[in-house]
Scaffold this active site. Structure first.
Site, PDB file in Angstrom:
ATOM      1  N   TYR A  67       0.847  -1.193   0.000  1.00 33.28           N
ATOM      2  CA  TYR A  67       0.000   0.000   0.000  1.00 33.28           C
ATOM      3  C   TYR A  67       0.881   1.240   0.000  1.00 33.28           C
ATOM      4  CZ  TYR A  67      -5.034  -0.700   0.454  1.00 33.28           C
ATOM      5  OH  TYR A  67      -6.359  -0.935   0.198  1.00 33.28           O
ATOM      6  N   THR A 102      -4.622   5.588 -21.442  1.00 36.97           N
ATOM      7  CA  THR A 102      -4.400   4.286 -20.843  1.00 36.97           C
ATOM      8  C   THR A 102      -3.043   3.746 -21.285  1.00 36.97           C
ATOM      9  OG1 THR A 102      -5.680   3.329 -22.662  1.00 36.97           O
ATOM     10  CG2 THR A 102      -6.824   3.675 -20.584  1.00 36.97           C
ATOM     11  N   LYS A 125      -3.029  -0.034 -24.459  1.00 39.92           N
ATOM     12  CA  LYS A 125      -3.445  -0.093 -25.862  1.00 39.92           C
ATOM     13  C   LYS A 125      -2.198   0.015 -26.742  1.00 39.92           C
ATOM     14  CE  LYS A 125      -8.119   1.686 -24.965  1.00 39.92           C
ATOM     15  NZ  LYS A 125      -8.096   2.162 -23.581  1.00 39.92           N
TER      16      LYS A 125
END
Length: 414
Positions: A45, A244, A247
């Site tokens: 985390y 993103t 892709k």
């Protein structure tokens, strides 16, 4: 690993090997990217930002994130002037492209501010605001958010969408200017999922400047091609750029926000505590490896080949009497209007899949069908280019698509 999961992984691997994947938003990562994404970084985390975490034990995570941002800026800005290179910062803690856009909206907009974005059937994206009212009558070139408020964004902001030219299916920048002056948006967005032509980012920048709007360039599909220098770049003109990483960048699932330096503090606060908690550190590790690969001459060659394959496939399909939206493509994807073939996109994409060719149904500009049963299909070449296909293979793919069409239509007539 449990037996069923192992079987599913092996089955999916075999499916990917045995089919021709023409999904424009998918790609095939390297083994090294998959190893990094599956590493022990998923255990940690790290809420907060570099050097200012809410958990201890993040010294190595800090180094990972810092190095990944450096690689990201080196790749995405490599073709820019020194002035532009020095004007941008990035946040790489975003899990999806839609959330990246939400973070930007949350950073600089208020409820009911007006967003001007591309109409979804013309190539826009759901995260830019969308509402679907079947019987709504639009003005020429304009769609105003209807009553359905289909997306979260349309419930929070006032959404106005610009349409492409009804004849050419291209953005009409003069009409866009008129719409912007009429509705005075706080943000203008370009990009989406199915606009096949390159964008004139300077023209949109000038329009945004005239009306005092922020300019967000969503390059989710094109990021790898823009970084490699084969498409126009928005970095000299936009305020925010989102994309993103899975892709054309050929990385793991994830997303990035890049912004002018004066906006980075608001973006970071919008990320945490605004919308997100712990970053996907395993995806950041995969992105680091993908960027190392993108910074090679081999990747530039790949990016060029993606576009060469796409334009070649488009021409081959046109020879076989397939009608392409905007009459072709400048990038990695194309949209076929199937109405002259007497079949809809939902039926034909499923028929192609049954024959080992993977595409997706797609709306088209001035759609006469519905989102569920649209008139088109979308094709792209990133995946098949990664697998080694070249322009000489595109005629074969076009022939296969056409053979499936003939088989489907003959079966339907029987």
């Amino acid at each position: 690993m449990n037996k069923l999961l192992q079987e599913l992984i092996e089955a999916e691997q075999q499916r990917q090997q045995d089919t021709i994947n023409l999904i424009a938003s998918e790609n095939f990562t390297s083994r090294a990217v998959r190893q990094a994404t599956g590493s022990v970084f998923m255990h940690k985390y790290s809420e907060g930002k570099i050097g200012k975490r809410y958990y201890e034990g993040n010294e190595i995570i800090d180094r990972l994130e810092e190095d990944t941002i450096l690689k990201l800026k080196e790749f995405m800005l490599q073709n820019e002037s020194e002035e532009v290179k020095n004007s941008w910062e990035a946040n790489i803690q975003i899990p999806t492209g839609s959330i990246a856009n939400l973070v930007v909206y949350n950073a600089v907009l208020s409820q009911q501010d007006t967003i001007l974005s591309m109409f979804l059937p013309d190539g826009g994206h759901l995260s830019h605001g969308w509402s679907y009212d079947k019987d709504q009558k639009d003005e020429p070139y304009i769609h105003i958010s209807g009553k359905s408020k289909s997306t979260f964004v349309s419930k929070i902001f006032n959404i106005v969408q610009y349409k492409t030219d009804p004849d050419t299916h291209l953005i009409n920048y003069e009409k866009l200017r008129e719409i912007a002056h009429r509705f005075q948006p706080k943000m203008i967005i370009t990009g989406g999922t199915a606009y096949c032509r390159d964008i004139d980012y300077k023209k949109v920048h000038d329009i945004a400047l005239e009306v005092g709007a922020f300019y967000l360039a969503d390059i989710a599909h094109e990021a790898g091609l823009i970084g490699a220098g084969v498409l126009n770049s928005p970095f000299a003109f936009a305020d925010f750029v989102t994309f993103t990483t899975h892709k054309t960048l050929r990385g793991p699932r994830g997303a990035v926000i890049m912004c002018r330096k004066e906006h980075i503090e608001r973006v970071e606060k919008s990320v945490m505590p605004g919308l997100l908690g712990g970053p996907p550190n395993h995806s950041i590790a995969g992105l680091n490896q993908a960027l190392s690969e993108a910074l090679t001459e081999e990747f530039k060659t790949y990016a060029k080949q993606v576009v060469l394959n796409s334009t070649s496939l488009a021409e081959e399909l046109k020879k076989r009497n397939y009608k392409l939206i905007s009459n072709g493509t400048d990038k990695h994807l194309m949209v076929i209007d199937l109405r002259n073939k007497g079949v809809n996109g939902a039926e034909f994409s499923k028929t192609l899949a049954n024959n080992g060719i993977i595409t997706n149904k797609s709306t088209i500009p001035y759609e006469t069908g519905s989102p569920a049963v649209p008139s088109g299909i979308r094709l792209g070449t990133p995946f098949i280019t990664t697998r080694g296909l070249r322009t000489e293979h595109m005629a074969v793919i076009a022939d296969l698509i056409d053979r499936v069409m003939h088989i489907y239509k003959s079966g339907k007539s029987d």
